[in-house]
Design a protein around this motif. Structure first.
Motif, mmCIF file in Angstrom:
data_model
loop_
_atom_site.group_PDB
_atom_site.id
_atom_site.type_symbol
_atom_site.label_atom_id
_atom_site.label_comp_id
_atom_site.label_asym_id
_atom_site.label_seq_id
_atom_site.Cartn_x
_atom_site.Cartn_y
_atom_site.Cartn_z
ATOM 1 N N UNK A 123 -45.809 -50.766 -14.215
ATOM 2 C CA UNK A 123 -44.626 -50.153 -14.847
ATOM 3 C C UNK A 123 -44.578 -50.165 -16.504
ATOM 4 N N UNK A 124 -45.910 -49.639 -16.889
ATOM 5 C CA UNK A 124 -46.260 -49.537 -18.240
ATOM 6 C C UNK A 124 -45.499 -48.501 -19.240
ATOM 7 N N UNK A 125 -45.069 -47.587 -18.704
ATOM 8 C CA UNK A 125 -44.240 -46.522 -19.232
ATOM 9 C C UNK A 125 -42.985 -46.543 -18.911
ATOM 10 N N UNK A 126 -42.382 -47.318 -18.191
ATOM 11 C CA UNK A 126 -40.997 -47.568 -17.889
ATOM 12 C C UNK A 126 -40.025 -47.486 -19.104
ATOM 13 N N UNK A 127 -40.480 -48.159 -20.318
ATOM 14 C CA UNK A 127 -39.939 -48.231 -21.534
ATOM 15 C C UNK A 127 -39.663 -46.729 -21.995
ATOM 16 N N UNK A 128 -40.723 -45.833 -21.725
ATOM 17 C CA UNK A 128 -40.719 -44.632 -22.333
ATOM 18 C C UNK A 128 -39.615 -43.694 -21.645
ATOM 19 N N UNK A 129 -39.744 -43.809 -20.491
ATOM 20 C CA UNK A 129 -38.771 -43.244 -19.510
ATOM 21 C C UNK A 129 -37.382 -43.690 -19.715
ATOM 22 N N UNK A 130 -37.110 -44.889 -19.971
ATOM 23 C CA UNK A 130 -35.775 -45.332 -20.530
ATOM 24 C C UNK A 130 -35.321 -44.921 -21.779
ATOM 25 N N UNK A 131 -36.323 -44.765 -22.619
ATOM 26 C CA UNK A 131 -35.772 -43.993 -24.108
ATOM 27 C C UNK A 131 -35.388 -42.828 -24.073
ATOM 28 N N UNK A 132 -35.799 -41.968 -23.156
ATOM 29 C CA UNK A 132 -35.127 -40.730 -22.906
ATOM 30 C C UNK A 132 -33.715 -40.818 -22.203
ATOM 31 N N UNK A 133 -33.617 -41.482 -21.103
ATOM 32 C CA UNK A 133 -32.355 -41.676 -20.563
ATOM 33 C C UNK A 133 -31.380 -42.371 -21.624
ATOM 34 N N UNK A 134 -31.665 -43.272 -22.329
ATOM 35 C CA UNK A 134 -30.620 -43.632 -23.531
ATOM 36 C C UNK A 134 -30.391 -42.636 -24.451
ATOM 37 N N UNK A 135 -31.417 -41.708 -24.787
ATOM 38 C CA UNK A 135 -31.282 -40.592 -25.607
ATOM 39 C C UNK A 135 -30.342 -39.492 -25.030
ATOM 40 N N UNK A 136 -30.227 -39.524 -23.479
ATOM 41 C CA UNK A 136 -29.531 -38.601 -22.851
ATOM 42 C C UNK A 136 -28.084 -39.131 -22.965
ATOM 43 N N UNK A 137 -28.039 -40.343 -22.578
ATOM 44 C CA UNK A 137 -26.547 -40.981 -22.549
ATOM 45 C C UNK A 137 -25.943 -40.944 -23.952
ATOM 46 N N UNK A 138 -26.730 -40.971 -25.108
ATOM 47 C CA UNK A 138 -26.362 -40.745 -26.341
ATOM 48 C C UNK A 138 -25.728 -39.431 -26.672
ATOM 49 N N UNK A 139 -26.285 -38.552 -26.016
ATOM 50 C CA UNK A 139 -25.842 -37.300 -26.164
ATOM 51 C C UNK A 139 -24.921 -36.477 -25.232
ATOM 52 N N UNK A 140 -24.386 -37.701 -24.366
ATOM 53 C CA UNK A 140 -23.332 -37.214 -23.351
ATOM 54 C C UNK A 140 -23.888 -36.713 -22.233
ATOM 55 N N UNK A 141 -25.120 -36.792 -21.788
ATOM 56 C CA UNK A 141 -25.752 -36.636 -20.512
ATOM 57 C C UNK A 141 -25.098 -37.317 -19.362
ATOM 58 N N UNK A 142 -24.640 -36.808 -18.427
ATOM 59 C CA UNK A 142 -24.234 -37.438 -17.279
ATOM 60 C C UNK A 142 -24.884 -37.084 -16.071
ATOM 61 N N UNK A 143 -25.415 -35.926 -15.745
ATOM 62 C CA UNK A 143 -26.128 -35.438 -14.782
ATOM 63 C C UNK A 143 -27.273 -34.542 -15.153
ATOM 64 N N UNK A 144 -27.916 -33.963 -13.987
ATOM 65 C CA UNK A 144 -28.931 -33.235 -14.173
ATOM 66 C C UNK A 144 -28.935 -31.951 -13.218
ATOM 67 N N UNK A 145 -29.498 -30.862 -14.308
ATOM 68 C CA UNK A 145 -30.028 -30.751 -15.211
ATOM 69 C C UNK A 145 -29.254 -30.566 -16.460
ATOM 70 N N UNK A 146 -29.532 -31.157 -17.491
ATOM 71 C CA UNK A 146 -28.504 -31.137 -18.749
ATOM 72 C C UNK A 146 -29.409 -30.281 -19.721
#
Length: 171
Positions: A123-146
């Motif tokens: 799971x070497x790049x799970x943190x990179x995926x999570x970074x995008x998720x956290x960025x989305x949450x910070x920008x009000x994303x709740x669903x996809x596609x946003x």
């Protein structure tokens, strides 16, 4: 709140307008938008650049997280061209996202299979995926596609004509 593109983002194309999408590889609505983006790129490729960020809806799409990690692994091993080949392949066959399917698609991008399997197992790049998720949450994303156009949340229709008009309104 304005969403900005950073050096680690996956960017395709160039143009004066930026369309940034938080998406999920298992989401049928994200896939539908990807088809629209593809049509826009064929007809208006010079008018916008496309940025894709991961936002796997883990609770309802169990394959979305592994698919995002697979895409990021391919990127890390093979670069941007390999990433976009993987990205397109994941949406082209969205209902086949089991580990063997992901491995097959990664192989088709030309990356080193041993490196890919090692990255996925760790799971070497799970943190990179999570970074995008956290960025989305910070920008009000709740669903996809946003969708964000030039940093602003877009709430309009997701068909080709509506998105083309939105792009034109920013130029």
């Amino acid at each position: 709140m304005t969403v900005t593109v950073d050096k680690d983002d996956h960017v395709r194309g160039s143009g004066p307008v930026t369309i940034l999408v938080y998406g999920d590889y298992e989401c049928p609505y994200t896939r539908a938008l990807e088809l629209v983006i593809m049509q826009l790129r064929r007809r208006d490729s010079g008018s916008f650049r496309y940025v894709y960020r991961y936002f796997p809806l883990r609770e309802i799409h169990p394959h979305a997280q592994p698919a995002a990690e697979a895409a990021e692994s391919v990127y890390a091993i093979g670069g941007a061209d390999a990433f976009w080949r993987m990205h397109d392949a994941l949406f082209a066959d969205q209902y086949n996202l089991e580990p063997d399917d992901l491995e097959q698609r990664a192989t088709e991008t030309g990356v080193n299979l041993r490196e890919y399997l090692s990255a996925m197992a760790a799971h070497k790049y799970a943190d990179r995926v999570e970074r995008d998720v956290q960025s989305g949450i910070a920008n009000g994303v709740e669903g996809t596609p946003s969708i964000f156009i030039n940093g602003e949340r877009y709430h309009g229709k997701r068909d080709e004509g509506s998105l083309r008009q939105a792009i034109k309104s920013y130029t």
